[in-house]
Motif scaffolding. Sequence first.
Motif, mmCIF file in Angstrom:
data_model
loop_
_atom_site.group_PDB
_atom_site.id
_atom_site.type_symbol
_atom_site.label_atom_id
_atom_site.label_comp_id
_atom_site.label_asym_id
_atom_site.label_seq_id
_atom_site.Cartn_x
_atom_site.Cartn_y
_atom_site.Cartn_z
ATOM 1 N N TYR A 198 -9.972 21.282 34.862
ATOM 2 C CA TYR A 198 -8.680 20.601 34.783
ATOM 3 C C TYR A 198 -8.127 20.632 33.363
ATOM 4 O O TYR A 198 -6.913 20.718 33.162
ATOM 5 C CB TYR A 198 -8.840 19.155 35.251
ATOM 6 C CG TYR A 198 -7.550 18.375 35.317
ATOM 7 C CD1 TYR A 198 -6.599 18.628 36.312
ATOM 8 C CD2 TYR A 198 -7.265 17.387 34.372
ATOM 9 C CE1 TYR A 198 -5.415 17.922 36.360
ATOM 10 C CE2 TYR A 198 -6.076 16.674 34.427
ATOM 11 C CZ TYR A 198 -5.159 16.937 35.424
ATOM 12 O OH TYR A 198 -3.981 16.233 35.469
ATOM 13 N N SER A 199 -9.021 20.553 32.380
ATOM 14 C CA SER A 199 -8.596 20.628 30.985
ATOM 15 C C SER A 199 -9.635 21.437 30.224
ATOM 16 O O SER A 199 -10.599 20.882 29.696
ATOM 17 C CB SER A 199 -8.453 19.221 30.386
ATOM 18 O OG SER A 199 -7.965 19.282 29.066
ATOM 19 N N ALA A 200 -9.446 22.747 30.207
ATOM 20 C CA ALA A 200 -10.440 23.643 29.615
ATOM 21 C C ALA A 200 -10.676 23.297 28.150
ATOM 22 O O ALA A 200 -9.734 23.025 27.404
ATOM 23 C CB ALA A 200 -9.975 25.089 29.747
ATOM 24 N N SER A 201 -11.933 23.290 27.733
ATOM 25 C CA SER A 201 -12.256 22.899 26.364
ATOM 26 C C SER A 201 -11.941 23.996 25.364
ATOM 27 O O SER A 201 -11.860 23.747 24.169
ATOM 28 C CB SER A 201 -13.734 22.510 26.266
ATOM 29 O OG SER A 201 -14.549 23.596 26.646
ATOM 30 N N ILE A 202 -11.797 25.227 25.858
ATOM 31 C CA ILE A 202 -11.556 26.358 24.965
ATOM 32 C C ILE A 202 -10.814 27.435 25.743
ATOM 33 O O ILE A 202 -10.895 27.495 26.972
ATOM 34 C CB ILE A 202 -12.898 26.909 24.416
ATOM 35 C CG1 ILE A 202 -12.661 27.901 23.278
ATOM 36 C CG2 ILE A 202 -13.744 27.523 25.518
ATOM 37 C CD1 ILE A 202 -13.943 28.282 22.556
ATOM 38 N N GLY A 203 -10.061 28.273 25.021
ATOM 39 C CA GLY A 203 -9.439 29.409 25.689
ATOM 40 C C GLY A 203 -7.928 29.417 25.616
ATOM 41 O O GLY A 203 -7.303 28.583 24.951
ATOM 42 N N ALA A 204 -7.339 30.364 26.343
ATOM 43 C CA ALA A 204 -5.897 30.602 26.270
ATOM 44 C C ALA A 204 -5.108 29.810 27.290
ATOM 45 O O ALA A 204 -3.876 29.805 27.249
ATOM 46 C CB ALA A 204 -5.612 32.092 26.455
ATOM 47 N N GLN A 205 -5.782 29.128 28.222
ATOM 48 C CA GLN A 205 -5.079 28.414 29.280
ATOM 49 C C GLN A 205 -5.475 26.945 29.316
ATOM 50 O O GLN A 205 -6.591 26.578 28.929
ATOM 51 C CB GLN A 205 -5.382 29.058 30.639
ATOM 52 C CG GLN A 205 -4.877 30.491 30.752
ATOM 53 C CD GLN A 205 -5.181 31.098 32.109
ATOM 54 O OE1 GLN A 205 -6.239 30.878 32.663
ATOM 55 N NE2 GLN A 205 -4.245 31.872 32.638
ATOM 56 N N VAL A 206 -4.545 26.125 29.792
ATOM 57 C CA VAL A 206 -4.801 24.682 29.899
ATOM 58 C C VAL A 206 -5.860 24.416 30.955
ATOM 59 O O VAL A 206 -6.748 23.567 30.764
ATOM 60 C CB VAL A 206 -3.495 23.930 30.249
ATOM 61 C CG1 VAL A 206 -3.784 22.449 30.518
ATOM 62 C CG2 VAL A 206 -2.482 24.073 29.113
#
Length: 411
Positions: A198-206
Amino acid sequence: MVHSEVKARVEQVYREESRRILATLIRLLGDFDLAEEALHEAFFVAVERWQQDGVPDNPRTWLVSTGRFKAIDVLRRRARFNASRPLLLAQLEVLEQADWSDEDVEDDRLRLIFTCCHPALAADAQVPLTLREVCDLTTEEIARAFLSAPATIAQRIVRAKAKIRDAKIPYQVPSLAELPERLDSVLRVIYLVFNEGYSASIGAQVTREDLTREAIRLGRLLMELLPEPEVMGLLAMMLLHESRRVARTCANGELVLLDEQDRTLWDGEMIAEGCSLVERALSSRRFGPYCLQAAIAAVHAEAPSVDETDWEQIVGLYDVLLRAVPSPVIELNRAAAISKHDGPLAALIQVEAILARGDLLDYHLAHSARAEFCRQLGRVEQARGAYERALALTQQAPERRFIEGRLKALR
């Protein structure tokens, strides 16, 4: 198919199916390391064979079979040269005679979760092991979820794997009599999987839709096994949050806060199912933290707008939740609700109290919240400092751009 097309298809199958395939191989082989080796060998073979023979109708079944035969080859080689040959031969015989079908594969991830959450394993290792093996989260991602060092998490995972091997912990869903004592750990795992999606801790997307969908699927499987109020509550909470996923980013992938979301984009069917589950769970009078979080999500989901949200009810639900599960993260979420009910100053006092006692100092959302309340109060320098601290702690690209935008506006 040309090589590039096959490679792209193999990569797609890996993204979508690799953890289910791994879960089945672990069940068949009874060995984490051998299963991981077999998984990678199977995908390596797929690149060559699928180019020659075409992509099979059921890639997952093909890969499980190929991985199983690769593991048999490995065990045969070991049996020739290893002093413990009788044990290897016994393992090889079991593997060669193992009976499995594609119908078994669907539940293998749930079986693996229960194995990883076995009471024989250290409590602080159960969830990290599950997140690593079942959900393919990296050690770094798991460490951020636990606010721990990656090396600490890696050691826990290694020790847990060794314990499963040495104690011969079975890969199976426990009996109905055993389910309740194992339930808390399993619920926590599914909850953390959903949170990372739901809320990615890292990366290019939410968000990471693969993780949120998988968590919901596991929640449904678990509810079929044990339709307890807290299982309903967790599933309801996930559905209600997932209903807002499309509205949480705009067309170019930028973050959209709750206040600014287009609520016509929210998924009405998910909201209806989630709210129905909340009502069922709360009516049991045996509800716990997941039901309370689902109830908070339901209040948000049923409100026509931010201004028409029953913030007093949400604050009250957070009060009950805090008594059940004291947590600085829950306090932070409560402060966000207080900002809508009592204003930013009351909320800022709450957040600064959390940080003053040493909690959430490395949690970027705590500093973002403090910055936002300072900004609303016109405390520009304090807001700038808090946003800069949040930016230093944030590794998700859209969140970084959002904070950078806030800093630019302050200047």
